[in-house]
Motif scaffolding. Structure first.
Motif, short mmCIF file in Angstrom:
data_model
loop_
_atom_site.label_atom_id
_atom_site.label_comp_id
_atom_site.label_asym_id
_atom_site.label_seq_id
_atom_site.Cartn_x
_atom_site.Cartn_y
_atom_site.Cartn_z
N UNK A 13 0.83 -1.20 0.00
CA UNK A 13 0.00 0.00 0.00
C UNK A 13 0.87 1.26 0.00
N UNK A 14 1.95 1.26 0.75
CA UNK A 14 2.85 2.42 0.75
C UNK A 14 3.45 2.64 -0.63
N UNK A 47 4.19 7.77 4.04
CA UNK A 47 3.84 7.86 2.62
C UNK A 47 2.54 8.63 2.48
N UNK A 48 2.56 9.65 1.60
CA UNK A 48 1.42 10.54 1.44
C UNK A 48 1.08 10.73 -0.02
N UNK A 49 -0.15 11.16 -0.26
CA UNK A 49 -0.57 11.49 -1.62
C UNK A 49 -1.70 12.50 -1.58
N UNK A 50 -1.93 13.08 -2.71
CA UNK A 50 -3.01 14.03 -2.92
C UNK A 50 -4.36 13.33 -2.79
N UNK A 51 -5.31 14.00 -2.21
CA UNK A 51 -6.69 13.53 -2.26
C UNK A 51 -7.49 14.56 -3.05
N UNK A 52 -8.66 14.22 -3.44
CA UNK A 52 -9.52 15.17 -4.12
C UNK A 52 -9.10 15.44 -5.55
N UNK A 53 -9.44 16.63 -6.02
CA UNK A 53 -9.31 16.98 -7.43
C UNK A 53 -7.99 17.61 -7.83
#
Length: 115
Positions: A13-14, A47-53
């Motif tokens: 998942x990471x 570990x991070x990522x953008x959410x949304x638009x």
């Protein structure tokens, strides 16, 4: 996610989170603030990522269940020091489900019969 995730599930998942964030940047929906968020969390082994638009806004960071509270607090302190707001939540509720009429209890079938 598996009903009883193993450490190996979290590793996958990471990796998917990192790959997805790179794809979002390649598509042009990333933002400098999200790049900064990812740099800060990566420095803390997260570990991070953008959410949304896209275009800034909000990101999501995976917190593995084996993380120590001090590690989480250090990452949050670093993020708030950069001007980010942090909220913790949990996920894991069932997602979209398909129900067949044969799986419904009699009272529910009776209630739906009049619709």
């Amino acid at each position: 996610m598996a009903s009883a995730p193993t450490p190996g599930h979290y590793l996958v998942l990471e990796e998917l989170i990192d790959m997805n964030q790179h794809h979002l940047n390649a598509l042009g929906v990333g933002h400098a603030s999200l790049d900064q968020l990812c740099q800060v969390t990566t420095a803390h082994g997260l570990h991070s990522k953008l959410t949304g638009g896209g275009g800034g806004g909000c990101g999501i960071t995976l917190l593995r269940p084996d993380l120590q509270r001090l590690e989480v607090e250090a990452a949050k302190q670093a993020l708030t020091g950069c001007g980010f707001d942090c909220w913790e939540t949990s996920i894991g509720a069932p997602g979209v489900s398909v129900h067949a009429a044969t799986s419904l209890d009699a009272p529910i079938l009776q209630a739906l019969d009049g619709i």
